[in-house]
Design an enzyme around this catalytic site. Sequence first.
Site, PDB file in Angstrom:
ATOM      1  CG  LEU A  45      -1.821   1.218   1.425  1.00  8.34           C
ATOM      2  CD1 LEU A  45      -3.208   0.801   1.921  1.00  8.34           C
ATOM      3  CD2 LEU A  45      -1.211   2.210   2.435  1.00  8.34           C
ATOM      4  CG  ASN A  47      -0.505   6.139   3.315  1.00 11.45           C
ATOM      5  OD1 ASN A  47       0.352   5.254   3.362  1.00 11.45           O
ATOM      6  ND2 ASN A  47      -0.705   6.953   4.336  1.00 11.45           N
ATOM      7  CG  ASP A  48      -0.433  10.514   3.868  1.00  9.71           C
ATOM      8  OD1 ASP A  48      -1.430   9.939   3.416  1.00  9.71           O
ATOM      9  OD2 ASP A  48      -0.367  10.952   5.030  1.00  9.71           O
ATOM     10  CD  GLN A  64       3.772   7.598   5.618  1.00  9.04           C
ATOM     11  OE1 GLN A  64       3.242   7.017   6.544  1.00  9.04           O
ATOM     12  NE2 GLN A  64       5.003   8.033   5.677  1.00  9.04           N
ATOM     13  CD  GLU A 222      -4.915  11.883   8.933  1.00  6.75           C
ATOM     14  OE1 GLU A 222      -4.257  11.025   9.539  1.00  6.75           O
ATOM     15  OE2 GLU A 222      -5.545  11.653   7.894  1.00  6.75           O
TER      16      GLU A 222
END
Length: 475
Positions: A45, A47-48, A64, A222
């Site tokens: 995975l 993400n950011d 990430q 966030e």
Amino acid sequence: MDFSNRQNRFVRLDEVSAEYLEHIESLTQNDPYYPSYHIAPKHGLVNDPNGLSYFNGEHHIFYQWFPLGPVHGLKHWYHVSTKDFVHFKDRGVALYPDQDYDQHGCHTGVAVVEGEQLNLLYTGHLVYEPNSGHPTQVLAVMDKDGNIEKKGVVVDYNSKHYTHNMRDPVTIKRGDDYYMLIGAENHQQQGKLALYHGKQIDAYQYKGNVDIGIGEFGYMWECPNYYEDADKAVFIFSPQGVSSDSKYDFKNVFSVVYIVGKPIDTENRKFDHQGYFELDKGFDFYAPQTYLDNKGRRILIGWLGNSKSEYPTDKNYWAHMLTLPREIHIEGNKLRQIPLAELTALRESSEALRPQHNLTSRAFELELEVEQDFIIEFANQGGDKMTFSGNETEWCLDRTHVTETHAEQFGTVRYALRQSNDTLVRIFVDHSCIEIFCDLGETVFTSRIFVSDLNQLHLSKAVGQIHYLSGVHYE
């Protein structure tokens, strides 16, 4: 690996066999939904985006990464770099969760270029659990040869003022002063922006919360991103726990907001502005970050995905990708997002669009001129489709009839009010993602598109060109 057992989310990369990694990489790379010109994980995975920067003659993109499966687990920073956004250098894992202060994950952070070193500031987790934790803000330094050294904690967990939801630093430098902004949740479950001040990049003192001037607005803020441009400043953040009765706003599990205002008054901890706007109107956009490059361009890259949802690619042990790089401009109190000019180098062939157009590739760009009422369908021979349409007042992206749906609890249609009379629309499709730019870049839809064997376009009251795009190259 069974990730319903949450303990498996903290299995370390060196604790699994090479055979396991080869197996899930094969599943990932052979998935027909895997992109060709977007940054995506080799498996696991993403993400950011993190640490976006121009340093030592290259654009550096960290992100990430949980390597073992399509879930949020033990986070690493992965690193790629490029000079032209077509040819990339795969630099591998940049930050491992290998110190006592980040043993439960190296989470989101930014980069600060200073001379011949790139300072990486990120959130490390000594403990990271669903309802508890011990976050710290950590400094690591990368030299011009790409060697990275962790320097340690520069801001410890402020449990007096905030819950364990305290993360994602962004740093401003004014003269000889450093200011760190951190997204946080106070003990009344309200989103806050914590301010710290230091005379050097590795030592800070707490100053309090910045008054953003929008009252209670979600329970956690966030991925704050902040920059200043002359007499204006832009604050981008991802407020959790915000919804709306309007069909146009805050329909995803989490959305992204931006505010254009005056530079933050750090002495009085105040940000003056004239209101906030949602940055993207699609289904799958979160945690964007910006940076300034050597040409003076402000470039934005976001996470092309979202939280709390299963995706059709999960079964092949990968999830998500990063958006295309976008140059952003301030226009009054609004932002415009324009696909980076370098992306035209991906064009391999072009042709005029027909009302019923057969595709020879699932990686393409459309340059369109649309009438007031128009319809574009991205379809297969079985009738599965995603539809983008418009009328005199609004844009509409509809995934109700795709082959494989996801996150249906948040709806299958997204709307945006038209902001101009401009008739030009630019669309990028890459196997399972779509990025749509309208209103001269003021309105953007970023989404996944799960239409199996996508091979047709149906156009009504829209004309233009299709450019088939090559994949990016890694070395």
